[in-house]
Scaffold this motif. Structure first.
Motif, PDB file in Angstrom:
ATOM      1  N   ALA A 636       1.046  -1.323   0.041  1.00 27.80           N
ATOM      2  CA  ALA A 636      -0.040   0.096  -0.055  1.00 27.80           C
ATOM      3  C   ALA A 636       0.990   1.242   0.185  1.00 27.80           C
ATOM      4  O   ALA A 636       0.577   2.293  -0.634  1.00 27.80           O
ATOM      5  CB  ALA A 636      -0.970  -0.241   1.318  1.00 27.80           C
ATOM      6  N   GLU A 637       1.901   1.325   0.929  1.00 31.15           N
ATOM      7  CA  GLU A 637       2.767   2.437   0.847  1.00 31.15           C
ATOM      8  C   GLU A 637       3.551   2.725  -0.591  1.00 31.15           C
ATOM      9  O   GLU A 637       3.705   3.795  -0.843  1.00 31.15           O
ATOM     10  CB  GLU A 637       3.832   2.362   2.022  1.00 31.15           C
ATOM     11  CG  GLU A 637       3.261   2.210   3.424  1.00 31.15           C
ATOM     12  CD  GLU A 637       4.325   1.782   4.599  1.00 31.15           C
ATOM     13  OE1 GLU A 637       5.292   1.393   4.136  1.00 31.15           O
ATOM     14  OE2 GLU A 637       4.094   2.242   5.486  1.00 31.15           O
ATOM     15  N   THR A 638       3.759   1.553  -1.155  1.00 29.05           N
ATOM     16  CA  THR A 638       4.384   1.665  -2.299  1.00 29.05           C
ATOM     17  C   THR A 638       3.464   2.284  -3.475  1.00 29.05           C
ATOM     18  O   THR A 638       3.776   3.176  -4.318  1.00 29.05           O
ATOM     19  CB  THR A 638       4.928   0.423  -3.076  1.00 29.05           C
ATOM     20  OG1 THR A 638       5.855  -0.122  -2.015  1.00 29.05           O
ATOM     21  CG2 THR A 638       5.402   0.590  -4.403  1.00 29.05           C
ATOM     22  N   VAL A 639       2.121   1.784  -3.267  1.00 30.63           N
ATOM     23  CA  VAL A 639       1.187   2.550  -4.353  1.00 30.63           C
ATOM     24  C   VAL A 639       0.940   3.992  -4.202  1.00 30.63           C
ATOM     25  O   VAL A 639       0.870   4.697  -5.183  1.00 30.63           O
ATOM     26  CB  VAL A 639      -0.254   1.638  -4.115  1.00 30.63           C
ATOM     27  CG1 VAL A 639      -1.537   2.422  -4.960  1.00 30.63           C
ATOM     28  CG2 VAL A 639      -0.071   0.213  -4.621  1.00 30.63           C
ATOM     29  N   VAL A 640       0.809   4.175  -2.913  1.00 28.40           N
ATOM     30  CA  VAL A 640       0.645   5.757  -2.527  1.00 28.40           C
ATOM     31  C   VAL A 640       1.981   6.535  -2.952  1.00 28.40           C
ATOM     32  O   VAL A 640       1.707   7.524  -3.487  1.00 28.40           O
ATOM     33  CB  VAL A 640       0.392   5.883  -1.096  1.00 28.40           C
ATOM     34  CG1 VAL A 640       0.429   7.443  -0.524  1.00 28.40           C
ATOM     35  CG2 VAL A 640      -0.779   5.229  -0.692  1.00 28.40           C
TER      36      VAL A 640
END
Length: 730
Positions: A636-640
């Motif tokens: 999720a942090e990578t997507v954001v």
């Protein structure tokens, strides 16, 4: 990459264990140490007065009761021998219904009342001991307040010294019975079945006039033990292995046993050092092991002993399993005896080879060259076929365990349908018998290997069939369905009993047909007529084909052979009227003792699966789910971060969504299994059926959900040692 997980710590420790391991050397060759720790006949001869020795031999060789008048002399010699070798304690070593061995150690040393000490061991203490009978499983035979139980020396199984950390304990093989005399162990019924089998087999020998000099017929047994070895560091990092002796989670590795390159391959040096140590310790304990080799699955191995009398073989089999466990720890390894420790890999069995031998050394299941003329052999062989056909369901029940349910029917394990592989030669002879009088035996020919430098090999009369539950293999029957972790006592007890019943029926029929004054000609005529009748009635049990095929399932159903797929299907057959009647008739077990076995085995099934389910829930909640959520957070942090930088992250979003779904599947599977386990209103067989129908299936769903996450999660986050590591790091 973070190396803080238990998995990576185990990997580092395993690597260190492999590089720092040193082989344990022994000075003397194996032949010089065989039986060194056994109070054997040779030791008895050296230490006992001649008259006492001769009277004791009557017990050992003729299975006669031990003469109480010589017990004190025998006990004193045994005590002195043990103390000279460093023993300070003795124990009555027995096999309760736990499936393991049990022991309570008593000291040889007692105060003398004058500030010193003396050593004492009387004949009474040798022959009889007392143990708490309320804390062992009894299946209802004993109430909690009924605590008294007795152990009695099985004098036909030699005492031995079991090694400890700094010394030895004198172990005296015994039976274990209640105050009222009911069998609370696996050894007592075994000894009873051996007596019943001998009695009926002697009747056959007397009919054929071959009983000269024979006082007893014995079941002889050799059990091939399969097992896995993993590095102990991996074992302790896997709560499922530590608690259940099998992996409840684990995705298939890229390389498993597909290449078939492990079987009979070169034995890894660390494993070979372990095997050599095991062999040496077993030699010292008088256990005659014969072979060792790699088995089919990576990390799987086998050890096989020579044939011995059934009760001694049973004792030695228990010693073998304990020795594997104990010696493995010295080498930084863990021996795993579970029937299916790794999904998708070969399971582990204990192929139990059973035969009949006279006390004069004649194997009654040896076909000899002109088998079609060997009427006595054909009668004994037919007795086994009849017994297996009539009581195949009971035999299936003897190997019914939660662990064996995962093994039977796949990866070289036989199916749950009990049948017999006879091979080409014997099948042909029995077909000839059914049609009339057999006239020939298929000859063994020579196998031409096509090169002058190679010898022409004698070809056996038939191929082997690894898919058969019971196979005739030259001069014995091999019961391949027995699980690796099981004691062989119960399967052998039942096999002895059902064959005794068949021999009884056959002997009675021949005696009746041959008349009050039977002649060899009348006996031969009666035996041939009876064989024709019996092969017609029981040939359905013979199957020489592929036991894994769907066609066999259909054919077995047409033949009327039971297909008891699970332990829950099979165990109730112990309570069938014919089973209870069989055990009662030959004084193996009374009705209460028979019912107790069923109760113990069904409770063991329930407890085993519920422990596994509880372990699954614990590992899933505390190890798999946190790792999965950590990975989800990283995704999720990578997507954001990618979106914030203004880049297209559609592919990353797909990966995140797929992972979120896998986590949701995991959480749902955890909840569903928890609900199934919480149903506590059932007990006994009803509870077992609930477990088989609901808990087992939901455990499978949870495993698949976890394994799907394992194959997609970041490697440094996965908390459990993987199949790839456990099976190949040795």
């Amino acid at each position: 990459m973070s190396h803080a997980t238990p998995r990576f710590a185990a990997l580092q420790a395993a690597a260190g264990a492999r590089t720092t391991h040193t082989r344990i050397d022994r000075d003397k060759p194996a032949a010089d140490v065989f039986g060194r720790l056994v109070f054997s006949e040779r030791v008895m001869q050296q230490r006992l007065p001649k008259e006492v020795h001769n009277r004791l031999l009557q017990t050992l060789r003729r299975f006669e009761p031990l003469d109480a008048a010589i017990a004190d002399t025998v006990a004193a010699a045994m005590k002195d021998w043990a103390i000279e070798r460093g023993a300070t304690h003795y124990t009555h070593w027995f096999q309760p219904l736990t499936g393991l061995t049990a022991e309570k150690h008593d000291s040889f040393i007692i105060p003398d009342g004058q500030g010193g000490a003396i050593t004492e061991f009387s004949g009474e203490k040798l022959i009889r001991g007392e143990s708490d009978a309320s804390s062992f499983p009894s299946g209802g035979l004993r109430a909690t307040f009924e605590a008294r139980g007795y152990t009695a020396w099985d004098a036909t199984s030699p005492p031995f010294l079991y090694p400890g950390a700094t010394g030895y304990t004198l172990c005296i093989p015994t039976v274990f019975v209640s105050w009222s005399g009911e069998a609370l162990d696996k050894k007592t019924p075994l000894l009873r079945s051996m007596q019943a089998l001998s009695t009926q087999a002697l009747r056959i020998l007397q009919l054929f006039g071959t009983d000269a000099g024979v006082s007893r017929v014995m079941a002889t047994v050799g059990a091939e033990q399969e097992y896995f070895l993993v590095d102990q560091n991996f074992f302790f990092a896997r709560p499922d292995l530590l608690t259940c002796d099998r992996t409840l989670f684990g995705a298939a590795p890229p390389k498993g046993q597909q290449l078939e390159d492990h079987y009979f391959g070169s034995i890894p040096q660390r494993v070979l050092a372990f095997m050599e140590d095991v062999d040496r310790e077993l030699y010292e304990l008088g256990v005659p092991v014969a072979t060792r080799h790699n088995e089919v699955s990576p990390g799987q191995f086998e050890i096989a002993p020579l044939f011995e009398n059934a009760n001694v073989s049973t004792d030695h089999q228990m010693l073998l399993m304990e020795t594997l466990k104990r010696v493995a720890a010295r080498h930084g390894l863990q021996a795993i005896l579970h029937e299916k420790p790794f999904a998708g890999m070969n399971g582990s069995g204990k192929h139990t080879n059973w035969s009949l031998s006279t006390d004069t050394g004649v194997n009654l299941l040896d076909p000899q060259d002109e088998t079609h003329t060997n009427l006595q052999f054909l009668v004994f062989c037919m007795a086994a076929l009849r017994a297996i056909d009539l009581h195949g369901d009971l035999l299936r029940a003897t190997v019914a365990r939660a662990g064996n349910d995962h093994r039977l029917g796949g990866q070289e394990a036989p199916p749950a349908i009990i049948s017999v592989f006879l091979g080409t030669m014997l099948t042909d002879i029995f077909e000839q018998i059914e049609q009339g009088t057999p006239t020939n035996t298929k000859r063994k020919d020579k196998l031409d290997l096509g090169a002058r430098t190679l010898p022409r090999l004698p070809r056996d009369s038939g191929d082997r069939n690894r898919t058969s539950p019971i196979a005739f293999t030259g001069n014995k029957f091999e019961f391949r369905s027995v699980g690796a972790s099981s004691s062989i006592a119960w399967p052998i007890t039942v096999l002895n009993t059902i064959v005794a019943e068949s021999l009884d029926d056959i002997a009675s029929s021949i005696e009746k047909a041959a008349g009050k004054r039977p002649t060899p000609a009348r006996v031969e005529s009666a035996a041939k007529a009876l064989l024709r009748k019996l092969i017609s009635q029981h040939k359905r049990i013979i199957f020489n084909g592929d036991g894994y095929s769907g066609e066999w399932l259909e054919e077995a159903q047409r033949r009327g052979l039971p297909n008891l797929r699970t332990a829950v299907d099979a165990l109730p057959r112990i309570l069938d009227r014919k089973s209870i009647s069989l055990f009662k008739k030959y004084e193996i077990l009374n009705k209460a003792e028979t019912e107790s076995r069923f109760n113990v085995y069904i409770e063991n099934y329930n407890t085993t699966v519920l422990i596994e389910a509880a372990t699954m829930l614990h590992v899933a909640r505390t190890m798999v789910l946190p790792a999965a959520l950590h990975h989800q957070t990283n995704l999720a942090e990578t997507v954001v971060a990618t979106q914030s930088a203004g880049f297209d992250c559609a592919d990353s979003e797909v990966v995140l969504k797929e992972h979120i779904q896998r986590v949701a599947d995991l959480c749902e599977a955890i909840e569903n299994l928890d609900k199934a386990v919480q149903n506590g209103d059932l007990s006994g067989l009803k509870h077992a059926r609930h477990i088989a129908r609901h808990v087992i299936d939901r455990m499978g769903v949870l495993r698949r959900a976890s394994d799907a996450i394992e194959t997609h999660i970041a490697d440094d986050l996965w908390p459990l040692p993987t199949y790839r590591e456990m099976l190949f790091v040795r």
